[in-house]
Design a protein around this motif. Structure first.
Motif, PDB file in Angstrom:
ATOM      1  N   LYS B 168      10.448 -11.945   8.785  1.00 51.63           N
ATOM      2  CA  LYS B 168      11.807 -11.420   8.780  1.00 51.63           C
ATOM      3  C   LYS B 168      12.194 -11.048   7.360  1.00 51.63           C
ATOM      4  O   LYS B 168      12.150 -11.879   6.456  1.00 51.63           O
ATOM      5  CB  LYS B 168      12.756 -12.475   9.349  1.00 51.63           C
ATOM      6  CG  LYS B 168      14.176 -11.990   9.516  1.00 51.63           C
ATOM      7  CD  LYS B 168      15.007 -13.133  10.079  1.00 51.63           C
ATOM      8  CE  LYS B 168      16.496 -12.777  10.123  1.00 51.63           C
ATOM      9  NZ  LYS B 168      17.285 -13.970  10.449  1.00 51.63           N
ATOM     10  N   SER B 170      15.278 -10.025   5.236  1.00 44.66           N
ATOM     11  CA  SER B 170      16.729 -10.004   5.378  1.00 44.66           C
ATOM     12  C   SER B 170      17.391  -9.914   4.004  1.00 44.66           C
ATOM     13  O   SER B 170      16.833 -10.350   3.004  1.00 44.66           O
ATOM     14  CB  SER B 170      17.200 -11.262   6.128  1.00 44.66           C
ATOM     15  OG  SER B 170      16.775 -12.407   5.429  1.00 44.66           O
ATOM     16  N   SER B 177      25.276  -7.259   5.628  1.00 41.90           N
ATOM     17  CA  SER B 177      23.930  -7.819   5.583  1.00 41.90           C
ATOM     18  C   SER B 177      23.043  -7.086   6.569  1.00 41.90           C
ATOM     19  O   SER B 177      23.526  -6.369   7.461  1.00 41.90           O
ATOM     20  CB  SER B 177      23.969  -9.311   5.907  1.00 41.90           C
ATOM     21  OG  SER B 177      24.483  -9.496   7.209  1.00 41.90           O
ATOM     22  N   SER B 179      18.777  -7.173   8.423  1.00 41.93           N
ATOM     23  CA  SER B 179      17.474  -7.823   8.499  1.00 41.93           C
ATOM     24  C   SER B 179      16.543  -7.026   9.390  1.00 41.93           C
ATOM     25  O   SER B 179      16.979  -6.323  10.306  1.00 41.93           O
ATOM     26  CB  SER B 179      17.608  -9.260   8.994  1.00 41.93           C
ATOM     27  OG  SER B 179      17.890  -9.254  10.365  1.00 41.93           O
ATOM     28  N   GLN B 181      13.014  -7.697  11.595  1.00 40.51           N
ATOM     29  CA  GLN B 181      12.058  -8.711  12.019  1.00 40.51           C
ATOM     30  C   GLN B 181      10.844  -8.032  12.646  1.00 40.51           C
ATOM     31  O   GLN B 181      10.971  -7.120  13.448  1.00 40.51           O
ATOM     32  CB  GLN B 181      12.714  -9.644  13.040  1.00 40.51           C
ATOM     33  CG  GLN B 181      11.775 -10.678  13.579  1.00 40.51           C
ATOM     34  CD  GLN B 181      12.377 -12.076  13.543  1.00 40.51           C
ATOM     35  OE1 GLN B 181      13.592 -12.244  13.519  1.00 40.51           O
ATOM     36  NE2 GLN B 181      11.513 -13.081  13.546  1.00 40.51           N
TER      37      GLN B 181
END
Lengths: 435, 259
Positions: B168, B170, B177, B179, B181
């Motif tokens: 991940k 991030s 924010s 991220s 994955q």
């Protein structure tokens, strides 16, 4: 002036201990070693050494008094502290051709070759020589004539006896001298007449010091002093260096130079508290410095004709006033000198000196700048330092060039916040250079 | 004397392009096993290590160890004159003042020749030991480049968290924010799009995105990129080249600066 070249033992001279020439151990040094004097020739048998007040310092000093010839003061001529000298004093018979002038450093060797006379000889530790030189009675009576303090301006006419009483009160020896030698009183009176305003009060003549007359006498003395040019040490210190016109670029150390050369020659003058005008004259006779030589040929400013003479006169006068006049009279005389009525006009001299002072301060300012530069250069003279500097410069230039040739990406990376990121060398060890 | 003939000038062009934004000047250390390069960025937080084995060249001749100190900007300028499929030959004397580059175009019989002045570069050389990493992620180079580029828009640093679930990426920034994955993934048709995660223990580290973006300029050199992580040690970003040659980047993690 009479000056004997023979040493006479001081009246109070302790008898030198006879040194047995055969036995090696030397007797202990006496606490009161004999002193060497050069005294005037043909003095009367009544001549004696007396203690009178020094007119300038008003401290008791030794004078040599001869009823027929007058007063002599003592000047101590000492060897410079560093040059260790001593006197070898031997008895009268041994001194055949060369007399006391045998300055000895190696005493024991000398003792062996003439066992006859040297055995009773004496070696003094200090190579001091006391030279009696005539001093004008005038200066000695000045303390009595001068006002006791500067405040006491109003001066009364007093009889000669009042003055002699004053002198007797000041010193026991005056009293004795005056009592023993009526000739002295005559001498005194003669001097008083030249020095003082007089008022006839019936049978008695009353005297009061005349500053103008004193000044005139001083100027006359100073002129005599200058006539044969000043002693070389005085000439060097007060005339030559004072008239030195600073040259902007070349001679920077004039002042210090003269100070250095002066220190060696002036020791006798400095040591002897009082050397008379007469002595000064005689000293200078053998070294006559022509005027032209000491007027420095400088491009910036020419020393006008007569200035050196004026300066010498002033130097002589200031010497006379400071060494022989009571302090209460000094200021009066100096102010009299500066007034327009003074017998000598010093204004061109002061003007010239102030010009020189101005030039000197300019030169000093210039020197402080150039000194800085030269010191820096000196610092740089070191080859390594130059190389180092050039290396630094080269590196800096390289760095600048590098920065210019940096690619955009590298420039951007420079601005990246790398806080919290350790250097690579923290993770990987530095490999020693291959090859 | 060195003489190294490279069938595709493109390889050197791309290598130099990838590292020229990280370092300015560097030594190309030539010996009989090939041409190696190691250099750090100005801040000394990143390191690039390249090895072009002698097998990558045909022929390759290097009698003595030679260090060619080259300004990468100058090299880029000269390499711009070469076309991708030109044959590139590097030549240098034993104690060289210049390095000579010859570009041959077999199709047009065009031969161009350039000399680049060399420089003395005083660089410290770090010994990098073989390390067993806690996590090794192999993924398409383009995918890594895209993640880095996307996250750069939000933040300056990225946290790479590797668990058995996957990896991940991030970040947290002023505007918000984000991220990405990735799970382990195998594509039979296109092995270049495989995502492989070799994990011995979970690891989470934070890195400067700007540097990672910079590393991603090497994406054209290889289809896949290998990220190797262990806590408290630099991240290794490796682009594998043919004949066991490689281009590796190391980046110090951000420690004690949790965002």
């Amino acid at each position: 002036m009479a000056r004997a070249t023979r040493a006479k033992p001081a009246p109070k001279e302790p008898t030198p201990e006879s040194i047995p020439s055969t036995t090696p151990p030397l007797p202990e040094a006496t606490s009161n070693p004999p002193k060497l004097f050069i005294l005037p020739k043909d003095t009367s048998s009544d001549a004696r050494i007396v203690t009178l007040d020094n007119p300038a310092a008003s401290t008791p000093s030794r004078y040599y008094f001869c009823p027929s010839k007058g007063f002599y003061e003592f000047s101590r001529i000492a060897a410079p502290k560093k040059a260790c000298r001593s006197w070898l004093i031997t008895s009268q018979e041994v001194k055949t051709s060369e007399n006391e002038k045998s300055k000895e450093l190696e005493e024991p060797g000398k003792q062996d070759d003439s066992e006859a006379g040297l055995g009773s000889g004496y070696t003094t530790k200090n190579a001091d020589l006391f030279l009696a030189t005539p001093v004008d009675l005038l200066f000695l009576i000045l303390p009595a004539l001068a006002p006791k303090s500067a405040k006491e301006e109003k001066q009364h006419f007093l009889a000669l006896d009042d003055y002699t009483d004053m002198l007797s009160a000041s010193s026991q020896h005056w009293k004795t001298l005056l009592a023993q030698h009526p000739s002295l009183k005559l001498m005194l009176e003669r001097k008083m007449r030249t020095l003082c305003d007089t008022v006839d009060a019936g049978v008695e003549t009353m005297y009061r010091i005349s500053h103008a007359k004193l000044l005139a006498i001083l100027v006359k003395k100073a002129e005599r002093m200058v006539q044969n040019s000043l002693p070389p040490s005085m000439e060097e210190k007060f005339v030559k260096s004072a008239l030195d016109i600073p040259v902007m670029s070349i001679r920077r150390e004039d002042s210090t130079l003269s100070a250095v050369s002066e220190s060696g020659t002036s020791t006798p003058a400095a040591d002897s508290q009082a050397s008379t005008t007469a002595e000064a004259e005689s000293q200078a006779t053998d070294i006559t410095t022509p005027d032209k030589a000491e007027v420095p040929a400088k491009p910036s400013l020419q020393t006008p004709e007569g200035i050196p003479h004026l300066l010498r006169l002033r130097t002589a006068l200031s010497y006379l006033t400071s060494s022989y006049l009571p302090p209460s009279l000094v200021s009066t005389i100096t102010t009299l000198l500066s007034t327009p009525t003074s017998p000598i006009d010093f204004t061109p001299l002061t003007a010239h000196l102030s010009t020189i002072a101005k030039l000197k301060s300019e030169a000093a300012a210039l020197r402080s700048i150039s000194d800085n530069i030269s010191r820096k250069r000196q610092f740089e003279c070191n080859e390594d330092k130059i190389a180092e500097r050039e290396e630094k410069k080269r590196k800096k230039e390289e760095e600048d060039r590098k920065k210019k040739s940096e690619s955009l990406g590298v420039k951007k990376l420079r601005k990246v916040d790398t806080t919290g990121m350790k250097k690579m060398s923290a993770f990987f060890s530095v490999k020693p250079k291959a090859k | 004397m060195l003489e190294a003939r490279l069938e595709q000038a493109n390889l050197l062009k791309k290598v130099v392009d990838a590292i020229k934004d990280l370092v300015q000047d560097c030594n190309f250390d030539c010996n009989d096993s090939g041409i190696a390069l190691q250099a750090m960025d100005n801040s000394h937080v990143a390191l690039v290590s390249m090895l072009l084995r002698s097998e990558a060249f045909n022929p390759f001749r290097c009698d003595r160890n030679i260090a060619l100190g080259i300004n990468l900007g100058s090299l880029t300028k000269v390499l711009r004159a070469a076309q991708s499929d030109d044959i590139l030959t590097l030549k240098a004397e034993d104690a060289p003042d210049v390095v000579n580059l010859v570009f041959e175009n077999s199709a047009s019989d065009r031969i161009s020749e350039y000399d680049i002045k060399l420089m003395d570069i005083d660089q410290e050389h770090l010994g990098i030991p073989e390390t067993e990493y806690a996590a090794t992620i192999t993924m398409p180079a383009a995918e890594f480049q895209r993640i880095c580029r996307d996250l750069t828009a939000l933040s300056e640093s990225v946290s790479i968290e590797c668990t058995k679930e996957g990896v991940k990426f991030s970040c947290q920034g002023d505007i918000g924010s984000g991220s990405v994955q990735l799970r382990q993934h195998t594509n039979v048709d296109k092995p270049g799009e495989n995502v492989e995660i070799d994990l011995s223990e979970p690891v989470s580290l934070t890195f400067s995105l700007k540097y990672l973006v910079n590393f991603c300029k090497a994406s054209g050199l290889s289809d896949t990129v290998k990220l190797s992580l262990s806590s408290e040690v630099p991240l290794l970003v490796e682009y594998g080249l043919s004949n066991n040659s490689y281009l590796r980047f190391y980046l110090a993690p951000k420690i004690g600066d949790e965002e």
